[in-house]
Scaffold this active site. Structure first.
Site, mmCIF file in Angstrom:
data_model
loop_
_atom_site.group_PDB
_atom_site.id
_atom_site.type_symbol
_atom_site.label_atom_id
_atom_site.label_comp_id
_atom_site.label_asym_id
_atom_site.label_seq_id
_atom_site.Cartn_x
_atom_site.Cartn_y
_atom_site.Cartn_z
ATOM 1 N N GLU A 28 45.688 -17.497 35.328
ATOM 2 C CA GLU A 28 44.393 -16.793 35.849
ATOM 3 C C GLU A 28 45.038 -15.149 36.352
ATOM 4 O O GLU A 28 44.097 -14.499 37.245
ATOM 5 C CB GLU A 28 44.300 -17.303 37.315
ATOM 6 N N ARG A 71 43.826 4.171 15.566
ATOM 7 C CA ARG A 71 42.934 4.834 14.406
ATOM 8 C C ARG A 71 42.785 6.293 14.823
ATOM 9 O O ARG A 71 42.440 7.296 14.083
ATOM 10 C CB ARG A 71 41.657 4.162 14.180
ATOM 11 N N ASP A 123 33.803 10.399 11.080
ATOM 12 C CA ASP A 123 32.814 11.684 10.438
ATOM 13 C C ASP A 123 32.385 12.059 11.747
ATOM 14 O O ASP A 123 32.163 11.398 12.857
ATOM 15 C CB ASP A 123 31.635 11.217 9.699
HETATM 16 C C1 LIG Z 1 34.408 -11.835 33.443
HETATM 17 C C2 LIG Z 1 35.695 -12.444 33.990
HETATM 18 C C3 LIG Z 1 35.744 -12.847 35.224
HETATM 19 C C4 LIG Z 1 36.800 -13.556 35.671
HETATM 20 C C5 LIG Z 1 37.977 -14.070 34.834
HETATM 21 C C6 LIG Z 1 37.646 -13.735 33.650
HETATM 22 C C7 LIG Z 1 39.049 -13.945 32.530
HETATM 23 O O1 LIG Z 1 38.649 -13.966 31.464
HETATM 24 N N1 LIG Z 1 40.256 -14.335 33.297
HETATM 25 C C8 LIG Z 1 41.397 -14.672 32.054
HETATM 26 C C9 LIG Z 1 42.028 -13.414 31.803
HETATM 27 N N2 LIG Z 1 41.177 -12.453 31.246
HETATM 28 C C10 LIG Z 1 41.394 -11.490 30.399
HETATM 29 O O2 LIG Z 1 42.566 -10.952 30.558
HETATM 30 C C11 LIG Z 1 40.230 -10.598 29.903
HETATM 31 C C12 LIG Z 1 39.109 -11.287 29.671
HETATM 32 C C13 LIG Z 1 38.030 -10.276 29.571
HETATM 33 C C14 LIG Z 1 38.136 -8.995 29.020
HETATM 34 C C15 LIG Z 1 39.492 -8.382 29.097
HETATM 35 N N3 LIG Z 1 39.825 -7.206 28.858
HETATM 36 O O3 LIG Z 1 41.095 -7.141 29.167
HETATM 37 C C16 LIG Z 1 41.486 -8.470 29.644
HETATM 38 C C17 LIG Z 1 40.416 -9.320 29.616
HETATM 39 C C18 LIG Z 1 42.657 -12.719 32.810
HETATM 40 C C19 LIG Z 1 44.282 -13.249 32.929
HETATM 41 C C20 LIG Z 1 44.209 -14.153 31.569
HETATM 42 C C21 LIG Z 1 43.195 -13.938 30.902
HETATM 43 C C22 LIG Z 1 36.824 -12.893 33.015
#
Ligand SMILES: Cc1cccc(C(=O)NCC2(NC(=O)c3cccc4nocc34)CCCC2)c1
Length: 249
Positions: free
Chosen positions: A119, A157, A172
């Site tokens: 989490e 990139r 571009d």
């Molecule tokens: C909208 C929402 C609300 C609550 C939880 C989550 C969720 O996906 N929680 C799980 C984790 N998500 C991500 O790391 C992650 C997910 C998405 C885009 C990201 N851009 O960077 C890291 C990203 C966080 C800890 C382990 C994976 C998503």
């Protein structure tokens, strides 16, 4: 550019270190990736890397001591490589990554990128050890590794020398900030559908204008928000107006 990665699944990053533009950048030393796995800092027999959340509830968090152990070594690695990196945590709560953000990150003196699992991580680690939180979008994922690879691909990139002439036209001038124009390659006819004649004309000025008009028109149709934050020059305004007139017709 030097990038330290803190992740429980470093082997996932072979997707960018062993293939394509980013793989070649690594081979050529333009992009340097180093990995630290929190599991290597576990001291118990089961090499535990997750821990239970205070307050109860479902799910686990990344164990603090193994995460901080990896992070400390990544910092030491950055320092011995002569860098003063920004420490980035990929998280849904972060600043949304876009091309401008990628360009900005590519100017940093190295990065340490932390990919969450379970989490996420303890908020005190975010406050004490993380400089910036970045997100690639609003959806639920299983881990931060794919977001980390998306970010690394995008900023690689922007590193001078990474993109060769054959790699991409997206550098571009008009491409940035607009959607891409349609692309065509052989055969000239697919199921009776021909390539637009202008692209076969050999008239490079007409082709340039056609592609710019298509980019402006498609952006207007599909992502008008991208046009709001942008002033068009005289040529772009004229071409978009033509596209809109033709679209309405
Ligand atoms: C909208 C929402 C609300 C609550 C939880 C989550 C969720 O996906 N929680 C799980 C984790 N998500 C991500 O790391 C992650 C997910 C998405 C885009 C990201 N851009 O960077 C890291 C990203 C966080 C800890 C382990 C994976 C998503």
């Amino acid at each position: 550019m030097w990038i330290g990665v803190v992740s429980l699944f470093p082997e996932m990053f072979e997707a960018i270190t062993r293939h394509g533009v980013t793989g070649r950048a690594v081979e050529r030393g333009l992009l340097e990736l180093a990995f630290w796995n929190p599991r290597d800092y576990a001291t118990d027999r089961h090499r535990t890397v997750d821990d239970r959340p205070y307050g109860g509830g479902p799910g686990m968090l990344m164990k603090v001591d193994t995460l901080r152990g990896a992070l400390a070594e990544a910092r030491a690695g950055a320092e011995s490589a002569g860098h003063r990196p920004s420490v980035i945590y990929l998280s849904p709560q972060g600043r949304r990554l876009d091309q401008a953000g990628a360009r900005e990150l590519a100017t940093r003196d190295g990065l340490i990128v932390v990919a969450g699992r379970y989490e996420g991580i303890d908020e005190r680690v975010v406050e004490a050890d993380i400089d910036e939180e970045w997100s690639i979008g609003d959806y639920v994922l299983s881990g931060g590794e794919l977001p980390a690879m998306v970010m690394i691909d995008a900023l690689a990139r922007e590193v001078p020398g990474v993109l060769g002439h054959s790699d991409s036209a997206s550098e571009d001038s008009f491409a940035d900030g607009l959607l891409d124009c349609p692309h065509y390659t052989r055969p000239e006819v697919i199921d009776g559908h021909r390539v637009p004649d202008v692209l076969l004309s050999g008239n490079h000025e007409l082709i340039r204008r056609w592609r710019l008009k298509q980019s402006l028109g498609r952006t207007w149709l599909r992502r008008p928000d991208m046009l709001e934050s942008r002033t068009l020059d005289r040529e772009q305004r004229k071409l978009l107006d033509e596209f809109i007139d033709e679209h309405a017709a």
